[in-house]
Design a protein around this motif. Structure first.
Motif, PDB file in Angstrom:
ATOM      1  N   UNK A   1      28.359   9.272  85.245  1.00  0.00           N
ATOM      2  CA  UNK A   1      29.053   9.884  84.072  1.00  0.00           C
ATOM      3  C   UNK A   1      30.320  10.179  83.989  1.00  0.00           C
ATOM      4  N   UNK A   2      30.842  10.082  82.870  1.00  0.00           N
ATOM      5  CA  UNK A   2      32.469  10.225  82.718  1.00  0.00           C
ATOM      6  C   UNK A   2      32.405  11.479  81.747  1.00  0.00           C
ATOM      7  N   UNK A   3      33.395  12.390  82.068  1.00  0.00           N
ATOM      8  CA  UNK A   3      33.630  13.713  81.301  1.00  0.00           C
ATOM      9  C   UNK A   3      35.294  13.424  80.957  1.00  0.00           C
ATOM     10  N   UNK A   4      35.624  13.562  79.324  1.00  0.00           N
ATOM     11  CA  UNK A   4      36.761  13.454  78.844  1.00  0.00           C
ATOM     12  C   UNK A   4      36.930  14.650  78.007  1.00  0.00           C
ATOM     13  N   UNK A   5      37.925  15.733  78.521  1.00  0.00           N
ATOM     14  CA  UNK A   5      38.037  16.932  77.810  1.00  0.00           C
ATOM     15  C   UNK A   5      39.591  16.984  77.590  1.00  0.00           C
ATOM     16  N   UNK A   6      39.845  16.846  76.152  1.00  0.00           N
ATOM     17  CA  UNK A   6      41.249  17.056  75.723  1.00  0.00           C
ATOM     18  C   UNK A   6      41.574  18.510  75.400  1.00  0.00           C
ATOM     19  N   UNK A   7      42.739  18.872  75.823  1.00  0.00           N
ATOM     20  CA  UNK A   7      43.192  20.373  75.558  1.00  0.00           C
ATOM     21  C   UNK A   7      44.542  20.322  75.014  1.00  0.00           C
ATOM     22  N   UNK A   8      44.793  21.292  74.163  1.00  0.00           N
ATOM     23  CA  UNK A   8      46.169  21.247  73.639  1.00  0.00           C
ATOM     24  C   UNK A   8      46.511  22.607  73.825  1.00  0.00           C
ATOM     25  N   UNK A   9      47.919  22.616  74.295  1.00  0.00           N
ATOM     26  CA  UNK A   9      48.706  24.142  74.326  1.00  0.00           C
ATOM     27  C   UNK A   9      48.936  24.401  72.996  1.00  0.00           C
ATOM     28  N   UNK A  10      49.329  25.878  72.618  1.00  0.00           N
ATOM     29  CA  UNK A  10      49.441  26.325  71.235  1.00  0.00           C
ATOM     30  C   UNK A  10      51.063  25.685  70.824  1.00  0.00           C
ATOM     31  N   UNK A  11      51.844  25.560  71.590  1.00  0.00           N
ATOM     32  CA  UNK A  11      53.156  25.092  71.474  1.00  0.00           C
ATOM     33  C   UNK A  11      53.740  24.443  72.632  1.00  0.00           C
ATOM     34  N   UNK A  12      55.092  23.624  72.349  1.00  0.00           N
ATOM     35  CA  UNK A  12      55.422  23.015  73.312  1.00  0.00           C
ATOM     36  C   UNK A  12      56.411  24.222  74.459  1.00  0.00           C
ATOM     37  N   UNK A  13      55.813  25.200  74.597  1.00  0.00           N
ATOM     38  CA  UNK A  13      56.298  26.341  75.204  1.00  0.00           C
ATOM     39  C   UNK A  13      56.265  25.884  76.572  1.00  0.00           C
ATOM     40  N   UNK A  14      57.268  26.033  77.509  1.00  0.00           N
ATOM     41  CA  UNK A  14      57.251  25.609  78.981  1.00  0.00           C
ATOM     42  C   UNK A  14      56.336  26.565  79.754  1.00  0.00           C
ATOM     43  N   UNK A  15      56.387  27.858  79.467  1.00  0.00           N
ATOM     44  CA  UNK A  15      55.400  28.575  80.209  1.00  0.00           C
ATOM     45  C   UNK A  15      53.953  28.181  79.875  1.00  0.00           C
ATOM     46  N   UNK A  16      53.613  27.999  78.490  1.00  0.00           N
ATOM     47  CA  UNK A  16      52.320  27.649  78.178  1.00  0.00           C
ATOM     48  C   UNK A  16      51.880  26.577  79.022  1.00  0.00           C
ATOM     49  N   UNK A  17      52.838  25.336  78.896  1.00  0.00           N
ATOM     50  CA  UNK A  17      52.476  24.201  79.648  1.00  0.00           C
ATOM     51  C   UNK A  17      52.200  24.400  81.262  1.00  0.00           C
ATOM     52  N   UNK A  18      52.968  25.201  81.783  1.00  0.00           N
ATOM     53  CA  UNK A  18      52.909  25.254  83.127  1.00  0.00           C
ATOM     54  C   UNK A  18      51.776  26.068  83.476  1.00  0.00           C
ATOM     55  N   UNK A  19      51.129  27.024  82.519  1.00  0.00           N
ATOM     56  CA  UNK A  19      49.934  27.637  82.631  1.00  0.00           C
ATOM     57  C   UNK A  19      48.674  26.988  82.647  1.00  0.00           C
ATOM     58  N   UNK A  20      48.766  26.088  81.715  1.00  0.00           N
ATOM     59  CA  UNK A  20      47.832  25.238  81.393  1.00  0.00           C
ATOM     60  C   UNK A  20      47.639  24.240  82.438  1.00  0.00           C
ATOM     61  N   UNK A  21      48.749  23.538  82.911  1.00  0.00           N
ATOM     62  CA  UNK A  21      48.620  22.631  83.795  1.00  0.00           C
ATOM     63  C   UNK A  21      48.109  23.268  85.311  1.00  0.00           C
ATOM     64  N   UNK A  22      48.599  24.270  85.806  1.00  0.00           N
ATOM     65  CA  UNK A  22      48.011  24.916  86.775  1.00  0.00           C
ATOM     66  C   UNK A  22      46.604  25.090  86.861  1.00  0.00           C
ATOM     67  N   UNK A  23      46.329  25.827  85.513  1.00  0.00           N
ATOM     68  CA  UNK A  23      44.855  25.972  85.436  1.00  0.00           C
ATOM     69  C   UNK A  23      43.937  24.805  85.469  1.00  0.00           C
ATOM     70  N   UNK A  24      44.582  23.524  84.850  1.00  0.00           N
ATOM     71  CA  UNK A  24      43.646  22.469  84.967  1.00  0.00           C
ATOM     72  C   UNK A  24      43.725  21.859  86.476  1.00  0.00           C
ATOM     73  N   UNK A  25      44.686  21.794  87.227  1.00  0.00           N
ATOM     74  CA  UNK A  25      44.668  21.488  88.606  1.00  0.00           C
ATOM     75  C   UNK A  25      43.644  22.332  89.351  1.00  0.00           C
ATOM     76  N   UNK A  26      43.835  23.616  89.073  1.00  0.00           N
ATOM     77  CA  UNK A  26      42.998  24.618  89.690  1.00  0.00           C
ATOM     78  C   UNK A  26      41.280  23.960  89.362  1.00  0.00           C
ATOM     79  N   UNK A  27      41.031  23.913  88.211  1.00  0.00           N
ATOM     80  CA  UNK A  27      39.807  23.460  87.659  1.00  0.00           C
ATOM     81  C   UNK A  27      39.281  22.159  88.398  1.00  0.00           C
ATOM     82  N   UNK A  28      40.088  21.218  88.472  1.00  0.00           N
ATOM     83  CA  UNK A  28      39.885  20.137  89.174  1.00  0.00           C
ATOM     84  C   UNK A  28      39.746  20.118  90.552  1.00  0.00           C
TER      85      UNK A  28
END
Length: 109
Positions: A1-28
């Motif tokens: 099966x295939x799971x596709x989860x799309x997520x959106x940062x609240x704004x193009x804030x570099x800190x928010x992007x880095x936190x989400x990126x790190x969180x997603x890589x940790x989740x993976x």
């Protein structure tokens, strides 16, 4: 099966992007250690840098659900889901010559 989860940062804030990126890589990494995991990627949309995707492949739906129900997933992945778009994310893989599941919703609503 295939799971596709799309997520959106609240704004193009570099800190928010880095936190989400790190969180997603940790989740993976957490998901990759679970039985039934067949692969996955983290991606960011090329046209809208606030839109991210976590894509994973699983042997079956049971493996995916057990992985999400694990302690590590509840502690580290579920908090990321506040950024997830409210849309279905689990898909069966379509291959030539195979039967698809019945075309009916899986949830009671």
């Amino acid at each position: 099966m295939l799971v596709v989860t799309r997520l959106r940062t609240p704004s193009p804030d570099p800190t928010a992007e880095q936190e989400l990126r790190g969180g997603l890589l940790h989740a993976l990494g957490i998901l990759a250690a679970k039985p039934g995991y067949d692969g996955g990627e983290v991606g960011r949309n090329v046209d809208d840098p606030t839109l991210w995707v976590l894509t994973t492949r699983w042997e079956n739906v049971g493996s995916y659900r057990r992985a999400l129900g694990s302690y590590e997933a509840k502690m580290h992945i579920q908090p990321l889901m506040v950024h997830a778009l409210d849309e279905p994310s689990a898909y069966e893989v379509v291959e030539e010559g195979t039967d698809l599941n019945e075309a009916q919703p899986r949830s009671i609503g």
